[in-house]
Motif scaffolding. Structure first.
Motif, PDB file in Angstrom:
ATOM      1  N   ASP A 107      12.579 -67.907 -73.780  1.00  0.00           N
ATOM      2  CA  ASP A 107      13.165 -67.861 -72.445  1.00  0.00           C
ATOM      3  C   ASP A 107      12.389 -66.871 -71.595  1.00  0.00           C
ATOM      4  OD1 ASP A 107      15.185 -69.641 -73.094  1.00  0.00           O
ATOM      5  OD2 ASP A 107      16.524 -68.036 -73.775  1.00  0.00           O
ATOM      6  N   THR A 108      12.161 -67.221 -70.340  1.00  0.00           N
ATOM      7  CA  THR A 108      11.534 -66.278 -69.418  1.00  0.00           C
ATOM      8  C   THR A 108      12.622 -65.691 -68.538  1.00  0.00           C
ATOM      9  OG1 THR A 108      11.084 -68.029 -67.822  1.00  0.00           O
ATOM     10  CG2 THR A 108       9.333 -67.498 -69.396  1.00  0.00           C
ATOM     11  N   VAL A 109      12.466 -64.438 -68.211  1.00  0.00           N
ATOM     12  CA  VAL A 109      13.465 -63.727 -67.423  1.00  0.00           C
ATOM     13  C   VAL A 109      12.808 -63.170 -66.173  1.00  0.00           C
ATOM     14  CG1 VAL A 109      15.086 -61.803 -67.426  1.00  0.00           C
ATOM     15  CG2 VAL A 109      14.714 -63.103 -69.520  1.00  0.00           C
ATOM     16  N   ASP A 110      13.433 -63.418 -65.029  1.00  0.00           N
ATOM     17  CA  ASP A 110      12.939 -62.842 -63.774  1.00  0.00           C
ATOM     18  C   ASP A 110      13.261 -61.353 -63.748  1.00  0.00           C
ATOM     19  OD1 ASP A 110      12.043 -65.298 -62.855  1.00  0.00           O
ATOM     20  OD2 ASP A 110      13.950 -65.757 -61.865  1.00  0.00           O
ATOM     21  N   PRO A 111      12.385 -60.541 -63.173  1.00  0.00           N
ATOM     22  CA  PRO A 111      12.677 -59.106 -63.073  1.00  0.00           C
ATOM     23  C   PRO A 111      13.939 -58.872 -62.247  1.00  0.00           C
ATOM     24  CG  PRO A 111      10.469 -59.604 -62.235  1.00  0.00           C
ATOM     25  CD  PRO A 111      11.120 -60.901 -62.579  1.00  0.00           C
ATOM     26  N   ALA A 112      14.641 -57.820 -62.566  1.00  0.00           N
ATOM     27  CA  ALA A 112      15.860 -57.470 -61.836  1.00  0.00           C
ATOM     28  C   ALA A 112      15.520 -57.023 -60.422  1.00  0.00           C
ATOM     29  CB  ALA A 112      16.594 -56.359 -62.567  1.00  0.00           C
ATOM     30  N   THR A 113      16.394 -57.345 -59.493  1.00  0.00           N
ATOM     31  CA  THR A 113      16.246 -56.904 -58.108  1.00  0.00           C
ATOM     32  C   THR A 113      17.263 -55.803 -57.852  1.00  0.00           C
ATOM     33  OG1 THR A 113      15.589 -59.125 -57.417  1.00  0.00           O
ATOM     34  CG2 THR A 113      16.355 -57.630 -55.697  1.00  0.00           C
ATOM     35  N   PRO A 114      16.810 -54.608 -57.468  1.00  0.00           N
ATOM     36  CA  PRO A 114      17.762 -53.525 -57.223  1.00  0.00           C
ATOM     37  C   PRO A 114      18.700 -53.875 -56.068  1.00  0.00           C
ATOM     38  CG  PRO A 114      15.490 -52.758 -56.927  1.00  0.00           C
ATOM     39  CD  PRO A 114      15.441 -54.210 -57.237  1.00  0.00           C
ATOM     40  N   THR A 115      19.956 -53.489 -56.197  1.00  0.00           N
ATOM     41  CA  THR A 115      20.931 -53.742 -55.143  1.00  0.00           C
ATOM     42  C   THR A 115      21.400 -52.453 -54.488  1.00  0.00           C
ATOM     43  OG1 THR A 115      22.729 -53.678 -56.751  1.00  0.00           O
ATOM     44  CG2 THR A 115      21.775 -55.826 -56.254  1.00  0.00           C
ATOM     45  N   TYR A 116      20.913 -51.314 -54.995  1.00  0.00           N
ATOM     46  CA  TYR A 116      21.381 -50.007 -54.536  1.00  0.00           C
ATOM     47  C   TYR A 116      20.214 -49.037 -54.561  1.00  0.00           C
ATOM     48  CZ  TYR A 116      23.930 -45.540 -54.837  1.00  0.00           C
ATOM     49  OH  TYR A 116      24.392 -44.278 -54.630  1.00  0.00           O
ATOM     50  N   ASP A 117      20.199 -48.116 -53.624  1.00  0.00           N
ATOM     51  CA  ASP A 117      19.151 -47.101 -53.576  1.00  0.00           C
ATOM     52  C   ASP A 117      19.786 -45.744 -53.304  1.00  0.00           C
ATOM     53  OD1 ASP A 117      16.320 -46.199 -53.339  1.00  0.00           O
ATOM     54  OD2 ASP A 117      16.955 -45.749 -51.286  1.00  0.00           O
ATOM     55  N   TYR A 118      19.375 -44.749 -54.068  1.00  0.00           N
ATOM     56  CA  TYR A 118      19.848 -43.380 -53.862  1.00  0.00           C
ATOM     57  C   TYR A 118      18.645 -42.505 -53.534  1.00  0.00           C
ATOM     58  CZ  TYR A 118      21.742 -38.763 -54.641  1.00  0.00           C
ATOM     59  OH  TYR A 118      22.115 -37.467 -54.478  1.00  0.00           O
ATOM     60  N   SER A 119      18.697 -41.827 -52.418  1.00  0.00           N
ATOM     61  CA  SER A 119      17.627 -40.927 -51.981  1.00  0.00           C
ATOM     62  C   SER A 119      18.242 -39.559 -51.715  1.00  0.00           C
ATOM     63  CB  SER A 119      16.965 -41.449 -50.707  1.00  0.00           C
ATOM     64  OG  SER A 119      16.455 -42.745 -50.905  1.00  0.00           O
ATOM     65  N   PRO A 120      18.055 -38.586 -52.623  1.00  0.00           N
ATOM     66  CA  PRO A 120      18.700 -37.281 -52.465  1.00  0.00           C
ATOM     67  C   PRO A 120      18.363 -36.585 -51.144  1.00  0.00           C
ATOM     68  CG  PRO A 120      17.232 -37.285 -54.384  1.00  0.00           C
ATOM     69  CD  PRO A 120      17.220 -38.648 -53.801  1.00  0.00           C
ATOM     70  N   ASP A 121      17.182 -36.825 -50.607  1.00  0.00           N
ATOM     71  CA  ASP A 121      16.787 -36.196 -49.342  1.00  0.00           C
ATOM     72  C   ASP A 121      17.153 -37.043 -48.133  1.00  0.00           C
ATOM     73  OD1 ASP A 121      15.696 -34.015 -50.692  1.00  0.00           O
ATOM     74  OD2 ASP A 121      13.766 -35.026 -50.930  1.00  0.00           O
ATOM     75  N   GLY A 122      17.714 -38.218 -48.373  1.00  0.00           N
ATOM     76  CA  GLY A 122      18.097 -39.123 -47.291  1.00  0.00           C
ATOM     77  C   GLY A 122      16.990 -40.099 -46.961  1.00  0.00           C
ATOM     78  N   ALA A 123      17.382 -41.287 -46.549  1.00  0.00           N
ATOM     79  CA  ALA A 123      16.449 -42.332 -46.114  1.00  0.00           C
ATOM     80  C   ALA A 123      17.122 -43.094 -44.977  1.00  0.00           C
ATOM     81  CB  ALA A 123      16.117 -43.272 -47.262  1.00  0.00           C
ATOM     82  N   ALA A 124      16.322 -43.664 -44.116  1.00  0.00           N
ATOM     83  CA  ALA A 124      16.857 -44.356 -42.946  1.00  0.00           C
ATOM     84  C   ALA A 124      17.494 -45.681 -43.316  1.00  0.00           C
ATOM     85  CB  ALA A 124      15.755 -44.585 -41.924  1.00  0.00           C
ATOM     86  N   CYS A 125      18.671 -45.932 -42.762  1.00  0.00           N
ATOM     87  CA  CYS A 125      19.327 -47.227 -42.885  1.00  0.00           C
ATOM     88  C   CYS A 125      18.480 -48.238 -42.113  1.00  0.00           C
ATOM     89  CB  CYS A 125      20.741 -47.153 -42.309  1.00  0.00           C
ATOM     90  SG  CYS A 125      21.546 -48.751 -42.093  1.00  0.00           S
ATOM     91  N   ASP A 126      18.199 -49.389 -42.727  1.00  0.00           N
ATOM     92  CA  ASP A 126      17.366 -50.392 -42.064  1.00  0.00           C
ATOM     93  C   ASP A 126      18.082 -51.057 -40.886  1.00  0.00           C
ATOM     94  OD1 ASP A 126      15.245 -49.918 -43.781  1.00  0.00           O
ATOM     95  OD2 ASP A 126      15.787 -51.533 -45.155  1.00  0.00           O
ATOM     96  N   ALA A 127      19.399 -50.913 -40.786  1.00  0.00           N
ATOM     97  CA  ALA A 127      20.136 -51.535 -39.684  1.00  0.00           C
ATOM     98  C   ALA A 127      20.338 -50.576 -38.511  1.00  0.00           C
ATOM     99  CB  ALA A 127      21.486 -52.047 -40.177  1.00  0.00           C
ATOM    100  N   CYS A 128      20.845 -49.345 -38.789  1.00  0.00           N
ATOM    101  CA  CYS A 128      21.171 -48.427 -37.690  1.00  0.00           C
ATOM    102  C   CYS A 128      20.224 -47.235 -37.581  1.00  0.00           C
ATOM    103  CB  CYS A 128      22.610 -47.929 -37.824  1.00  0.00           C
ATOM    104  SG  CYS A 128      22.898 -46.820 -39.228  1.00  0.00           S
ATOM    105  N   GLY A 129      19.407 -46.991 -38.608  1.00  0.00           N
ATOM    106  CA  GLY A 129      18.441 -45.906 -38.563  1.00  0.00           C
ATOM    107  C   GLY A 129      18.968 -44.552 -38.991  1.00  0.00           C
TER     108      GLY A 129
END
Length: 82
Positions: free
Chosen positions: A39-61
């Motif tokens: 069986d071949t398995v597709d790599p997992a796609t992350p659904t969550y991201d944690y950035s301790p220093d903060g990262a910009a929201c792609d919708a509101c910034g």
């Protein structure tokens, strides 16, 4: 926004499912099934991201530490369609 949950809550269910899958696979092999199928398995796609220093929201910034995937973008909890 939902509360964080420990992975320990899910570990038992996963182990039970793996045991059932392994038992079924052994039964198929014993019955003369083709054991060479792979069986071949597709790599997992992350659904969550944690950035301790903060990262910009792609919708509101807004800079946030926790972002969830929404239509291919990482967005804050306020912008995420739950």
């Amino acid at each position: 926004m939902p509360e964080d949950r420990s992975l320990e809550e899910f570990a038992g269910a996963e182990l039970d499912a793996d045991a059932d899958t392994n038992a079924d696979a052994e039964a198929d092999t014993d019955a003369g099934a083709d054991a060479e199928a792979v069986d071949t398995v597709d790599p997992a796609t992350p659904t969550y991201d944690y950035s301790p220093d903060g990262a910009a929201c792609d919708a509101c910034g807004e800079s946030v530490t926790r972002r969830w995937r929404d239509d291919g973008d990482y967005v804050c909890g306020d912008c995420k369609e739950w």
